[in-house]
Motif scaffolding. Structure first.
Motif, PDB file in Angstrom:
ATOM      1  N   GLY A 168       0.826  -1.209   0.000  1.00 33.76           N
ATOM      2  CA  GLY A 168       0.000   0.000   0.000  1.00 33.76           C
ATOM      3  C   GLY A 168       0.853   1.248   0.000  1.00 33.76           C
ATOM      4  O   GLY A 168       2.055   1.203   0.214  1.00 33.76           O
ATOM      5  N   GLY A 169       0.237   2.367  -0.265  1.00 34.91           N
ATOM      6  CA  GLY A 169       0.961   3.635  -0.311  1.00 34.91           C
ATOM      7  C   GLY A 169       0.798   4.297  -1.660  1.00 34.91           C
ATOM      8  O   GLY A 169      -0.115   4.003  -2.424  1.00 34.91           O
ATOM      9  N   THR A 170       1.708   5.193  -1.982  1.00 35.86           N
ATOM     10  CA  THR A 170       1.636   5.987  -3.201  1.00 35.86           C
ATOM     11  C   THR A 170       1.976   5.146  -4.421  1.00 35.86           C
ATOM     12  O   THR A 170       2.976   4.446  -4.436  1.00 35.86           O
ATOM     13  N   ARG A 171       1.151   5.253  -5.445  1.00 36.02           N
ATOM     14  CA  ARG A 171       1.473   4.590  -6.704  1.00 36.02           C
ATOM     15  C   ARG A 171       2.187   5.591  -7.598  1.00 36.02           C
ATOM     16  O   ARG A 171       1.956   6.802  -7.518  1.00 36.02           O
ATOM     17  N   TYR A 172       3.055   5.093  -8.442  1.00 34.69           N
ATOM     18  CA  TYR A 172       3.849   5.934  -9.324  1.00 34.69           C
ATOM     19  C   TYR A 172       3.390   5.693 -10.759  1.00 34.69           C
ATOM     20  O   TYR A 172       3.308   4.551 -11.198  1.00 34.69           O
TER      21      TYR A 172
END
Length: 165
Positions: free
Chosen positions: A104-108
């Motif tokens: 999980g977290g920021t996708r690039y």
């Protein structure tokens, strides 16, 4: 026992909501409207085990005023993908690389696009690559009669009016 039933019901409701929302993501799948004339080869390797990579292709039709109209998306993660693009009509192809953190977290997101006009009777090969942070797309046109292959240059939307001539 009553608490267990509440937990199970909560999981069922949550699972149903997730499935419903996934189906309503708003992504329109690009549908082939003619014989397949574009053969896409995808090679995407991510060195980090902490990410997974998805490669998508957004397809737009382009009007004579250079306005883009979204036609749909194809996920092209598989090594071989065939699609049909209209001939003698200007399209915009947008290649999208999406890196998702496994935990999980920021996708690039990295996008690379080009104006494209398929010619009648020709077939096209598109090599889409990602390897350790390097993105690459290479397009070729092949004449099935004589087997001659030539590269297709990338053309930005800023040069659209020149491409219409």
């Amino acid at each position: 026992m009553q608490n267990t039933n509440k937990i199970i019901k909560s999981f069922i409701i949550f699972g149903t909501a997730v499935l419903f929302l996934a189906g309503c993501s708003g992504i329109k799948t690009y549908r082939n409207s003619s014989p397949e004339n574009v053969h896409i080869t995808t090679s995407a390797k991510e060195d980090w085990l902490m990410y997974r990579l998805s490669v998508e292709l957004n397809i737009y039709s382009v009007s004579d005023r250079c306005a883009r109209e979204y036609e749909g998306t194809r996920v092209i993660n598989e090594p071989k993908n065939d699609i049909a693009l209209p001939t003698d009509k200007l399209s915009y192809l947008e290649f999208i690389y999406v890196k998702y953190p496994v935990l999980g977290g920021t996708r690039y997101i990295t996008k690379h696009g080009t104006l494209f006009r398929a010619r009648p009777g020709m077939t096209y090969g598109i090599d889409v690559n990602y390897n350790s942070g390097i993105y690459d797309v290479y397009i070729t046109e092949q004449n099935p009669v004589n087997g001659k292959t030539s590269p297709v240059p990338f053309v930005s939307m800023a040069r659209c009016h020149q491409s219409l001539m």
